[in-house]
Write an enzyme that holds these catalytic residues in place. Sequence first.
Site, PDB file in Angstrom:
ATOM      1  N   SER A 177       0.863  -1.175   0.000  1.00  0.00           N
ATOM      2  CA  SER A 177       0.000   0.000   0.000  1.00  0.00           C
ATOM      3  C   SER A 177       0.900   1.226   0.000  1.00  0.00           C
ATOM      4  O   SER A 177       2.122   1.101   0.041  1.00  0.00           O
ATOM      5  CB  SER A 177      -0.862   0.008   1.255  1.00  0.00           C
ATOM      6  N   LYS A 178       0.271   2.390   0.016  1.00  0.00           N
ATOM      7  CA  LYS A 178       1.067   3.621  -0.019  1.00  0.00           C
ATOM      8  C   LYS A 178       2.057   3.691   1.144  1.00  0.00           C
ATOM      9  O   LYS A 178       3.097   4.319   1.029  1.00  0.00           O
ATOM     10  CB  LYS A 178       0.151   4.830  -0.023  1.00  0.00           C
ATOM     11  N   ARG A 179       1.688   3.025   2.239  1.00  0.00           N
ATOM     12  CA  ARG A 179       2.601   3.019   3.384  1.00  0.00           C
ATOM     13  C   ARG A 179       3.923   2.327   3.038  1.00  0.00           C
ATOM     14  O   ARG A 179       4.961   2.597   3.614  1.00  0.00           O
ATOM     15  CB  ARG A 179       1.966   2.282   4.571  1.00  0.00           C
ATOM     16  N   SER A 180       3.848   1.414   2.065  1.00  0.00           N
ATOM     17  CA  SER A 180       5.051   0.653   1.709  1.00  0.00           C
ATOM     18  C   SER A 180       6.009   1.478   0.831  1.00  0.00           C
ATOM     19  O   SER A 180       7.082   1.021   0.495  1.00  0.00           O
ATOM     20  CB  SER A 180       4.668  -0.607   0.934  1.00  0.00           C
ATOM     21  N   GLY A 181       5.613   2.679   0.438  1.00  0.00           N
ATOM     22  CA  GLY A 181       6.443   3.505  -0.451  1.00  0.00           C
ATOM     23  C   GLY A 181       5.718   3.695  -1.767  1.00  0.00           C
ATOM     24  O   GLY A 181       4.490   3.660  -1.806  1.00  0.00           O
TER      25      GLY A 181
END
Length: 479
Positions: A246-250
């Site tokens: 997800s966006k949290r992963s970059g």
Amino acid sequence: MKKREWILRFAPSPTGYLHVGGARTAIFNELLKYKYNGKLILRIEDTDLARSDKKLSENIMQALEWLGVEWDQGPFFQSERINLYKTKAYQLVEKGLAYRCFCTKEELEKEREKAHKESKSFRYSGRCSSLSQEEIDDLLNSGKSYVIRFKMPNKEFVFNDLIRGEVVFPKDSFDDFVLMRSDYTPTYHLSVVVDDIEMGVTHVIRGEDHISNTPKHIELFRAFGMEPPRFGHLPLILDVDRKRLSKRSGAVSVEEFRDRGVLPEALYNYLVLLGWSSGDDREFFSKEELKKEFSVERIHSSPAIFDVKKLEWMNAKYLSIISVDRAVEAVKPFLKFNLEEVDITYFKKVIELHKTRARNLIDLADVVKPYILTVDFNYDLSEAKKVLKKHDYVNYLQILLDRYSKIESFSVQAVEAELRALASELGVKAGVLIHPLRYAISARRVGPPLFDMVHLLGKKKTLYYLAKFISFAREKVFC
Ligand code: GLU
């Protein structure tokens, strides 16, 4: 008997960018179309009118084109087909396979709370399916709004997934789900099945997140009197911490990787490996090879790990193996100067020298800049100290500058011979001059063969950067 050709589709919902998971689905569909002599349809699932606008769909198409995914038909926009879905929903009502549900939000909420209290998962009771025609007419006459629900049989569902084999959903997994909302817009289930039928789709290859939709879709196909297509669900993509990507992963969008200087051929190749392997240890595949070798049998069912570092490594490798012409074309959007105003033969030589060591296209555009423009390097003090260990070395560099200013030919051999001769006269190792010279002309401590760089840079620029670095050293390093 001639094998039936595969009619595939890629059906993104326009959410603003093309997620790498979506791109992987598009790529797998594209490769299967080549393998099975089929066609790929692009269908934009933009029925959520509040969230979709044409610009978002265009972004997705541009990203697909950049990646090199080719489709044969479409784009078809579901937002332009709303009436069709509506007609189809009423057809099912007429056949007795779907019904109007007048339950209000509040009533449903109560049912949901009750289920929650009893620690059961909520399934719609199906109450409205037993309304009499009279009751329905009364409700309609009183202007009550309704949704259309599909009569989902309550049974165990089994289907044979092309990738995962037999998939089983036990009885009680599904309820009568909504096909058409009270504002007459279709839900995803309805529009997807209507379109797959209309477009003659034979194989649905999509992400694993859709697997629990598949029994619903299979039943809908049958309700419309059609044999369902074959389904194949691609494995999840996790980040390196084994969390859902997800966006949290970059960075997760194709556009972000494009803007970070990743080559489309590298990203394509990398995404192919997220759930597919050739069976041997090869990792680099040209599109032509993939067209021949890719097959549904070798798609895995276990989750794939998206490792940005590996993508970056693969991108750097790609930069070193692509042709100079291709590298020039790819680096163009990142250049800080107008390529039309540059001697292209010269520029190609510069690219040739640097592309094997550049990390990405931004890096490549950066290292070639000093050859074309006069760059005001911001030398770094601690880096400079690493290449100039003693004060004397600055004086040696000054001598090198004087010598270089006197030589006629600035050939690779001449600049190398001059530097080595000076080092031996001074009684120092050549590295004493080589390291600061490299840093002076590039503001980097590593790079391609130095004398090739000096030669290509030419006399004027080399002397300019050397002088600049010498004064930096005198002012900042040994002051
Ligand atoms: N529009 C759906 C999505 O973007 C895909 C639908 C499908 O492949 O069936 O997730």
